[in-house]
Write a protein that holds these residues in place. Sequence first.
Motif, PDB file in Angstrom:
ATOM      1  N   PHE A  70       0.825  -1.213   0.000  1.00 58.57           N
ATOM      2  CA  PHE A  70       0.000   0.000   0.000  1.00 58.57           C
ATOM      3  C   PHE A  70       0.859   1.263   0.000  1.00 58.57           C
ATOM      4  CE2 PHE A  70       1.216   0.134   4.357  1.00 58.57           C
ATOM      5  CZ  PHE A  70       1.086   1.455   4.740  1.00 58.57           C
ATOM      6  N   TYR A  74       1.684   6.361  -1.485  1.00 58.90           N
ATOM      7  CA  TYR A  74       1.920   7.592  -0.724  1.00 58.90           C
ATOM      8  C   TYR A  74       3.355   8.068  -0.847  1.00 58.90           C
ATOM      9  CZ  TYR A  74      -2.435   5.929   1.123  1.00 58.90           C
ATOM     10  OH  TYR A  74      -3.718   5.494   1.209  1.00 58.90           O
ATOM     11  N   LEU A  75       4.278   7.113  -1.016  1.00 60.25           N
ATOM     12  CA  LEU A  75       5.693   7.501  -1.052  1.00 60.25           C
ATOM     13  C   LEU A  75       6.026   8.276  -2.323  1.00 60.25           C
ATOM     14  CD1 LEU A  75       7.289   4.298   0.457  1.00 60.25           C
ATOM     15  CD2 LEU A  75       6.985   6.518   1.541  1.00 60.25           C
ATOM     16  N   VAL A  78       5.112  11.781  -1.780  1.00 63.31           N
ATOM     17  CA  VAL A  78       6.015  12.391  -0.799  1.00 63.31           C
ATOM     18  C   VAL A  78       7.298  12.843  -1.490  1.00 63.31           C
ATOM     19  CG1 VAL A  78       7.492  11.891   1.175  1.00 63.31           C
ATOM     20  CG2 VAL A  78       5.096  11.221   1.224  1.00 63.31           C
ATOM     21  N   ILE A 252       5.851   3.565  -7.051  1.00 64.82           N
ATOM     22  CA  ILE A 252       6.336   4.854  -6.538  1.00 64.82           C
ATOM     23  C   ILE A 252       6.379   5.875  -7.671  1.00 64.82           C
ATOM     24  CG2 ILE A 252       8.392   6.037  -5.663  1.00 64.82           C
ATOM     25  CD1 ILE A 252       8.899   3.801  -3.813  1.00 64.82           C
ATOM     26  N   PRO A 287       3.367  15.755   2.878  1.00 70.36           N
ATOM     27  CA  PRO A 287       4.004  14.496   3.302  1.00 70.36           C
ATOM     28  C   PRO A 287       3.698  14.136   4.748  1.00 70.36           C
ATOM     29  CG  PRO A 287       5.541  15.765   1.999  1.00 70.36           C
ATOM     30  CD  PRO A 287       4.332  16.638   2.181  1.00 70.36           C
ATOM     31  N   LEU A 290       0.201  12.700   4.876  1.00 66.92           N
ATOM     32  CA  LEU A 290       0.198  11.304   4.408  1.00 66.92           C
ATOM     33  C   LEU A 290       0.809  10.379   5.457  1.00 66.92           C
ATOM     34  CD1 LEU A 290       1.227  11.718   0.664  1.00 66.92           C
ATOM     35  CD2 LEU A 290      -1.049  11.411   1.614  1.00 66.92           C
ATOM     36  N   PHE A 291       1.853  10.872   6.112  1.00 62.67           N
ATOM     37  CA  PHE A 291       2.517  10.081   7.146  1.00 62.67           C
ATOM     38  C   PHE A 291       1.531   9.737   8.264  1.00 62.67           C
ATOM     39  CE2 PHE A 291       4.916   9.810  11.122  1.00 62.67           C
ATOM     40  CZ  PHE A 291       5.883   8.882  10.791  1.00 62.67           C
TER      41      PHE A 291
ATOM     42  N   MET B  22      15.840  10.637  -0.920  1.00 65.27           N
ATOM     43  CA  MET B  22      14.754   9.823  -0.383  1.00 65.27           C
ATOM     44  C   MET B  22      14.436   8.679  -1.334  1.00 65.27           C
ATOM     45  SD  MET B  22      10.921  10.739   0.787  1.00 65.27           S
ATOM     46  CE  MET B  22       9.912   9.446   1.494  1.00 65.27           C
ATOM     47  N   LEU B  26      14.538   4.577  -0.579  1.00 66.22           N
ATOM     48  CA  LEU B  26      13.327   3.749  -0.621  1.00 66.22           C
ATOM     49  C   LEU B  26      13.339   2.703  -1.727  1.00 66.22           C
ATOM     50  CD1 LEU B  26      10.576   6.400   0.092  1.00 66.22           C
ATOM     51  CD2 LEU B  26      11.427   4.623   1.615  1.00 66.22           C
ATOM     52  N   LEU B  27      14.294   2.833  -2.661  1.00 69.66           N
ATOM     53  CA  LEU B  27      14.296   1.895  -3.783  1.00 69.66           C
ATOM     54  C   LEU B  27      15.366   0.836  -3.567  1.00 69.66           C
ATOM     55  CD1 LEU B  27      13.886   4.376  -6.765  1.00 69.66           C
ATOM     56  CD2 LEU B  27      12.141   2.991  -5.659  1.00 69.66           C
ATOM     57  N   TYR B  51       9.095   3.970   7.897  1.00 70.34           N
ATOM     58  CA  TYR B  51       8.483   5.118   8.579  1.00 70.34           C
ATOM     59  C   TYR B  51       9.539   6.129   9.036  1.00 70.34           C
ATOM     60  CZ  TYR B  51       3.718   3.335   8.409  1.00 70.34           C
ATOM     61  OH  TYR B  51       2.488   2.939   7.965  1.00 70.34           O
ATOM     62  N   TRP B  54      10.550   8.197   6.071  1.00 66.25           N
ATOM     63  CA  TRP B  54       9.423   9.091   5.784  1.00 66.25           C
ATOM     64  C   TRP B  54       9.455  10.297   6.736  1.00 66.25           C
ATOM     65  CZ3 TRP B  54       4.165   6.403   4.457  1.00 66.25           C
ATOM     66  CH2 TRP B  54       3.274   7.348   3.936  1.00 66.25           C
ATOM     67  N   VAL B  58      10.106  14.350   5.944  1.00 69.51           N
ATOM     68  CA  VAL B  58       9.205  15.444   6.341  1.00 69.51           C
ATOM     69  C   VAL B  58       9.989  16.497   7.121  1.00 69.51           C
ATOM     70  CG1 VAL B  58       7.249  16.041   7.805  1.00 69.51           C
ATOM     71  CG2 VAL B  58       7.141  14.018   6.369  1.00 69.51           C
TER      72      VAL B  58
END
Lengths: 910, 84
Positions: A70, A74-75, A78, A252, A287, A290-291, B22, B26-27, B51, B54, B58
């Motif tokens: 999921f 969202y990422l 972001v 993504i 972001p 969404l977090f 980022m 993440l990849l 998280y 993430w 932010v």
Amino acid sequence: MLHADFVIIICLIYVAILFSVAFAGDRKARRNPGGWLSSPLVYTLSISIYCTSWTFFGAVGTAARDGFDFAPIYLGPVIVFIGWWVFLRKLVTVGRVHQTTSIADFISARFGKHPGLGALITIVALVATAPYIALQLKALTDSYQVLTHPAGAIVASSTILKPDYSVAFWLAAGLCSFAIIFGVRNLNVNEHHHGVIAAIAVEAVVKLAALLIVGLWVVLSIRGVPAEMFANAPVSLMQPADTFNVRWITLIFLSGIAVVCLPRQFQVMVVENSSERQIRTASWLFPLYLFLLCLFVFPIAIAGLNRLPAGANPDLYVLTLPLQEGRPHLALLAFIGGFSSATSMVIISSIALSTMISNHLIVPLALRFSVIPSASTQSVRRFILNTRRASVIFIVFLGFLYYWLSGTSSALASIGLISFCGVAQFMPGIISGLFWRRASASGVIVGMIAGFILWAYTLFLPSFGGMFFMPLSVIEGGLLGITWLKPYALFGLSGLDPLVHAVFWSLFVNATLLIGISLITEPTPLARLQSALFVDVFRRQTESEQRIMRRTARVADLRQVAERILGPREAVQLFASGQGAKRTVIASDDLLSQVEQRLASHIGAASARSMVSRVVTNETISVQELKRLAGEAEQIRAYSEELERKSRQVEEAAAELASANRRLREIDKQKDEFLSQVSHEVRTPMASIRSFSDILLHDRDMEEARRERFLAIIQNESIRLTRLLDSILHMNQMERGETAWPLELLDPEEALDQALESCEALAHSAGVRLERGQRAGPVQVLGDSDKLAQVFINLISNAIKHNADTAPLVRVTSAVRDGVYEVRIADNGPGIPPQERELIFIKFERGRYAGRSGAGLGLPISRQIVERFGGSLELAEDCKVGAEFVVRLRPVEASRARDVGEDAPPAAAK
Amino acid sequence: MSDLESHSHGIRDAAVVLPFAMAALLLPPLVLVFARPTLVAGIPLIILYIYSVWALAVLSAFLIARHLDLRERARRKEDAGVLG
């Protein structure tokens, strides 16, 4: 189970609140457009329509089934938002500067206000969005049915319910009325919908709060240690390595594109934007939103897996979990959250699409076939508004129809991503439009059509599973049985996830065609102009097109067009400000551009251009200006570098010039003083020569002795004069380096002895004690012994002459110190004030020290002589009494003396 | 002035680098380092990792936006000073 009437009443109350918020927002915006409605917070909350009911309910469902699958949805956004400086900033600025009304308007305006391109984008957006709206209706209906099911929610969510279309229908009708009442009430400048945005912001808060409260409740009700909880977690979460494959990357990438390209996102992000401050805040606040929204996805999903029966639908865990634990009010809150996310999406989507349909499909067609009513100025506005209202109804009911036709098909579940891939076809056009000057309309159109067809063929049509348009045989065997045309393995590319496969082929072909065709086609002049305005938006915000476009139109015609769209009041204002007091028949380029711009903010750039073009009698685009514009931007960087370099050089030159100028002034002053001194010096002897010769001429009977004396004076004065002129000449020659004395090896001590002997008599007569101090031994220097003696005599005699002490003393010493031969001539006279230390070495600047007699040439000449010998003459710095002059000469070593003796030393050869 | 300018260049560079950093975190392959069946305090490592990235993103975006905000305000004040 909750009673249906109760749920409906709660929903109606909620909707009434939204209505009043929208109403208050509209009223407030009319009075004060810059208030909290344009605040970055409201802007950010409006962007959160990205999170629809699909994500509200679906995120937990996906997490329960597939773990982290999921998250990419969202990422991607972001990454796009925290990277706003790279892309969003430019996109939003261009949209704001050019008063864009929709994504179709944006792309078509960039590519020469191309009407066909706008229409194509509208159709693609419509096809991609209708199923998405259907998905929202389905989510709303499902959640309502589950919540109010007589057998209980858990049972309901475990069975496949027959959709209640009457619920869906009334929902659709309600959404239509909301969108029409607040979204299409007026023809707004810039398509700002403050009321709707205020309501959307409230819904954004409600859905976040709902999910957070449910999440917190789940976390707080956890019993036992976390490790036990995760015992029942999906395998993909506990063995996560397989999640991060090509699909993860693609998702993504795709969601990052979708957050820009979805018409509703473009609407709230670009069209409704009013300042850079908004996007800057949204860059971290969205972001963060969404977090927070995703923070409790796993706890809810895992609690659902642990506590609910195995057959329960994970997509409805948010709703059924509270019901299972006997918390119906919590479930109702969750339902309102889902309701919020679905309704806000449908409202904004329908408004954005209705603007596109009216501006890019209906108005251009009406203009072409002249079906726009021209009876009164109001009727055109009413016509446009009515087309938009009809479009809203059309869009929402297209979604309803889609839902009704596809029924219980599970195909709807993945329709969100299918929509994403459909609207992603706009991305190559947007990126190339913002960053690549050469990108042409034909390239974008061909690329987009190809991408759209590939998307439909490889993803959209097969998703119906053979029920609609594409039969199962094609899906499995390929079109006409050709195996390399299999929708899920196009050109034999098999083994990929269908979504990855479709995203790759559609975007790859789209971008390739765009680049290839742009390279071989020439853009039209207007497209070239627009490309410069878009690509260089940060460099050229003030440059307007009227300088390049030359058009003529009658003011009366233009006014009529403006009145039809803008309404009489705004048109009068526009013409009053644009025209001033002048009453002209032909409209200026300035006025024409202004009218077109204002029209564009209502009906889009392409339609505005086509409306204005109808009254324009003559249009030329200055090719010269265009070339300049295009060439300019590329030149700017090189030019500015060059400019920086030049300005540095200029600064240096200016500093040099200033110092040279200062020096020249000094020299000029010295020259003046020199001349006045020379005149003065020459005048005194001349005056006495003249007066004595006058006396001699007139007085013939003068005594012999007196005559002799007078003649002697005349002779003396003449000699003095000659000597003075000789020394001036001598010094000037030396200054120009014209004298070439033969330099020879000599012992300076001998010259010093000679000088002391010469001055002995002078000292005696002046009553000055001439003291011979310590002396250096024999030493050899290069020079001329007569000149050197002259220098010493000059210094010693000066010291004798200017010594006013009661016990006058002149002391002469010499030594070799640190390999330098040094003669010091000190006196106990009045000394030399510090400010005159250097002046005394300047021609005729005698200062107070040397001011009593002589022409003031002795010290300057002496210094030049010594410097010619490679030495120096200066005033010692630290004398307590009187003055002390120091002559320094560099001795020549005996071994080198022979070699050097023949040539002049380096210092002499200046 | 030059100090201020070089500082603001630094902020802009950071703003450009941030999304790429980022994305890299993440990849694959970087994310695979943390995609292991390991529990930290009873919670799968991968959940903590994603998280955290993430939250970090932010926070960085917030700091950058705040710096740019302050800079703009300072510039406005400077402009107002010049005009006044």
